[in-house]
Design an enzyme around this catalytic site. Sequence first.
Site, short mmCIF file in Angstrom:
data_model
loop_
_atom_site.label_atom_id
_atom_site.label_comp_id
_atom_site.label_asym_id
_atom_site.label_seq_id
_atom_site.Cartn_x
_atom_site.Cartn_y
_atom_site.Cartn_z
N HIS A 55 -29.43 -10.72 -51.27
CA HIS A 55 -28.22 -11.55 -51.16
C HIS A 55 -27.82 -11.71 -49.70
CE1 HIS A 55 -26.45 -7.55 -51.26
NE2 HIS A 55 -25.26 -8.01 -50.98
N HIS A 57 -25.19 -11.00 -47.74
CA HIS A 57 -24.28 -10.17 -46.93
C HIS A 57 -24.97 -9.62 -45.67
CE1 HIS A 57 -21.30 -9.37 -50.47
NE2 HIS A 57 -21.01 -10.46 -49.79
N ASP A 59 -24.97 -6.90 -44.13
CA ASP A 59 -25.59 -5.57 -44.12
C ASP A 59 -26.95 -5.57 -44.84
OD1 ASP A 59 -23.90 -5.97 -46.44
OD2 ASP A 59 -24.19 -3.86 -46.97
N HIS A 60 -27.37 -6.75 -45.29
CA HIS A 60 -28.68 -6.90 -45.94
C HIS A 60 -29.59 -7.88 -45.20
CE1 HIS A 60 -27.30 -4.78 -49.68
NE2 HIS A 60 -26.16 -5.06 -49.07
N HIS A 113 -21.59 -9.78 -57.82
CA HIS A 113 -21.25 -9.30 -56.47
C HIS A 113 -21.17 -10.49 -55.53
CE1 HIS A 113 -21.26 -6.57 -53.03
NE2 HIS A 113 -22.32 -7.19 -52.53
N ASP A 132 -27.17 -5.01 -54.33
CA ASP A 132 -25.82 -4.52 -54.59
C ASP A 132 -25.34 -4.89 -55.99
OD1 ASP A 132 -25.75 -3.51 -52.04
OD2 ASP A 132 -24.25 -4.92 -51.27
N HIS A 170 -27.04 1.11 -51.42
CA HIS A 170 -25.97 1.88 -50.75
C HIS A 170 -25.90 3.31 -51.27
CE1 HIS A 170 -23.76 -1.26 -48.47
NE2 HIS A 170 -24.19 -2.08 -49.43
FE FE Z 1 -24.25 -4.27 -49.28
ZN ZN Z 2 -23.39 -6.89 -50.62
#
Ligand code: FE
Ligand code: ZN
Length: 254
Positions: A55, A57, A59-60, A113, A132, A170
């Site tokens: 996805h 985001h 942090d990915h 999400h 996530d 995570h």
């Molecule tokens: Fe994440």
């Molecule tokens: Zn995420």
Amino acid sequence: MIDVRQIPILSDNYCYLLRDEKTGAVAVIDPGVAEPVLNEAKRLNWQITDIILTHHHYDHVDGVAEIKALTGAKVTGPTKDNHRIEHLDETVDGGDILTFGSQTAKVFFVPGHTLGHIAYWFEESNILFPGDSLFALGCGRLFEGTPEMMWQSLQQYLPLPNETIVYCAHEYTLANAEFAVTIDPDNQPLLKRVAEIRRLRSEDKPTVPSTLDEEFKTNPFLRPNDPQIRKQLGMMSATDAEVFKEIRLRKDNF
Ligand code: FE
Ligand code: ZN
């Protein structure tokens, strides 16, 4: 066979390096940052050939540009996030098959999400990368989708084999565990798992991966039909989607 290496990045993310032992192809899943991934690949003497995303985001995906520039790796991500993920070479959607080296993964469309979120199941190796959508003892927060949507998404994991290894993105397990016991206080496998999680975290060890078997027995977000949870919530005659929604709401306010 796939050799999987877990790389802790940022504050609590995991990204993964996968090596297809037959062809030597190497994929990285959800590189939220480039440097630790490149360092680990170099240490292992693995050449990254593929970047695979769940996805949009940061942090990915924030490591994608640098890894792609340095390795020329092919970037594959969710079709529905095509407009908001840069550097995609190929997109896949639910029902598609992802190929990397000699390996194939079934793609699940798991919105909730985010609205474009996908997951990858390497059926032969029995490995699931849910991003996530699903966490050890938890599920992703609903930033874009509805609880009904997320419950639909998570139900796709229920028919998968118990021994499936779940590499979530995570290290949220301890907080998830503390919440899970509040709505499922008499679940013995859960209480046992929580004790083990506390021990692992006190030694600064990862609680990820888990197995689907563990999640099926202890993750409240996969068990809205469980009579004990329903009794605890006072929702004996509600639908699974309604119970799921209540569990998600309580976790958001926990
Ligand atoms: Fe994440
Ligand atoms: Zn995420």
